[in-house]
Design an enzyme around this catalytic site. Sequence first.
Site, PDB file in Angstrom:
ATOM      1  N   CYS A 157       0.821  -1.205   0.000  1.00 11.97           N
ATOM      2  CA  CYS A 157       0.000   0.000   0.000  1.00 11.97           C
ATOM      3  C   CYS A 157       0.861   1.263   0.000  1.00 11.97           C
ATOM      4  O   CYS A 157       1.516   1.565  -0.994  1.00 11.97           O
ATOM      5  CB  CYS A 157      -0.994  -0.026   1.159  1.00 11.97           C
ATOM      6  SG  CYS A 157      -2.313   1.187   0.959  1.00 11.97           S
TER       7      CYS A 157
ATOM      8  N   HIS B 249      -3.913  -4.987  -0.287  1.00 15.50           N
ATOM      9  CA  HIS B 249      -3.489  -5.505   1.018  1.00 15.50           C
ATOM     10  C   HIS B 249      -3.569  -7.031   1.008  1.00 15.50           C
ATOM     11  O   HIS B 249      -4.646  -7.590   1.219  1.00 15.50           O
ATOM     12  CB  HIS B 249      -4.384  -4.954   2.123  1.00 15.50           C
ATOM     13  CG  HIS B 249      -4.166  -3.494   2.367  1.00 15.50           C
ATOM     14  ND1 HIS B 249      -3.197  -3.027   3.219  1.00 15.50           N
ATOM     15  CD2 HIS B 249      -4.754  -2.400   1.843  1.00 15.50           C
ATOM     16  CE1 HIS B 249      -3.205  -1.704   3.226  1.00 15.50           C
ATOM     17  NE2 HIS B 249      -4.146  -1.298   2.394  1.00 15.50           N
TER      18      HIS B 249
ATOM     19  N   GLU C  67      -2.655  -8.995   3.229  1.00 12.60           N
ATOM     20  CA  GLU C  67      -3.015  -9.440   4.586  1.00 12.60           C
ATOM     21  C   GLU C  67      -4.510  -9.351   4.849  1.00 12.60           C
ATOM     22  O   GLU C  67      -4.999  -9.880   5.836  1.00 12.60           O
ATOM     23  CB  GLU C  67      -2.222  -8.638   5.625  1.00 12.60           C
ATOM     24  CG  GLU C  67      -2.673  -7.201   5.873  1.00 12.60           C
ATOM     25  CD  GLU C  67      -2.216  -6.190   4.831  1.00 12.60           C
ATOM     26  OE1 GLU C  67      -1.703  -6.615   3.771  1.00 12.60           O
ATOM     27  OE2 GLU C  67      -2.384  -4.981   5.055  1.00 12.60           O
TER      28      GLU C  67
END
Lengths: 250, 201
Positions: free
Chosen positions: B77, B181, B183
């Site tokens: 990001c 992202h 994650e």
Amino acid sequence: MLAKRIIPCLDIRDGQTVKGINFVNIINVGDPVELGKLYAEQGADELVFLDITATHEGRKTFVELVRRIAQNLDIPFTVGGGISEIKDAEALLAAGADKISINSSAVQNPQLIDDLARNFGSQFVVVAIDAREANNHWTVTVNGGRIPTEKELFSWAKEAENRGAGEILFTSMNHDGTKNGFANMELAKLSENLTIPLIASGGAGTMEHFADVFTIGKADAGLAASIFHFREIAIPDLKHYLRGQGICVR
Amino acid sequence: MKIVIIKYNAGNIRSVDFALQRLGVSALITADHDEIRNADHVIFPGVGEASTTMSYLKHHKLDTLICDLRQPVLGVCLGLQLMCSYSEENDTECLGIFPEKVRKFIPQPEDTTLFKVPHMGWNSISGLKTTLFDNISEEEYFYFVHSYYATTGVDTIATCNYLIPFSAALNRNNYYATQFHPEKSGKTGAKILENFINLKV
């Protein structure tokens, strides 16, 4: 293409899910982590956890819960309820929340939106607005729709955007709980007036209602609680239906 | 295997750590230069504002450190944007690992309901290159949240379309970066992190 988002909302009291019955494939439906993981596996795009605990003890439980959610969930989630100052938001961010949602506290202190956006970035700040229509006027309400305020829906949403909100979550109190569909006309008007994403809430009863909220209501995301918790609509079926209607979903 | 997550004044660091834990991997979150230099893999995550973050990196001499790393590095990001040459966000000179520039999304005046800013939610990516995308299909969805984007160029290894095509991921030598992202992108996102920690340089 950016997909329209489906967002189940879980109400939490003292660390346990308030609604949520009859799930055969999880052992403890009361555990928000278990239920959240199930929704994520079923294809939910995000989750909202609303803390409806009133006590100070319960608040601490909620922060610990947020940490456990962040450890276990691999999709983004928003937490709301009882956030009235920077330090509340800080604790939730540190616990791993992706976004926070503020409602009554933003109405009472609009500067809170500016402060949260400056400290943590707009992407972290969802402003939730509960509004009720009477005589063609949409009055913003607080305390779960019980108390009317001086504010009007459309101007308040724009003000929240200008102050730094990253998203608006609009719940029509006229539609909430009716299962007769979302407030599509008002949502479309809001969506046209805002440059930030709009989450629609209140009134979901059928899969068609979600198709309508994305096409007629021009919302970026649709949020619902009981129809998912009571298994009236399964998320994979809903996604399949929306895809068939030509709506981009994940 | 030693994985380090660079600690600095940005959010979202814990989420990356949790995602690695779900893969059964533990990471060290640190700003210590020796720890970062000696790691097998380095992750440079972040959500925040470009200019204040660059100032912070410079103040802590993390800018030159990041640019001198030889092991696999993954920016996420804001990490991706800071690894580019320049960001329009408060007119910021960035690390210059990638020659691409970072621009602001401008909402479409004709129909603002189609393209909101920030670009928030799940979008599909294509034109996948490098082993970072091993076992990932074209047009898979990943979670994005950003108001600025990196242009496409020679280092683009995945493209996403929102208003215009932009770099969803970049690679040059040992440096990798994703605008989305991983994650927070479910099982496909976890696969990206797994592919990254399996990279050898």
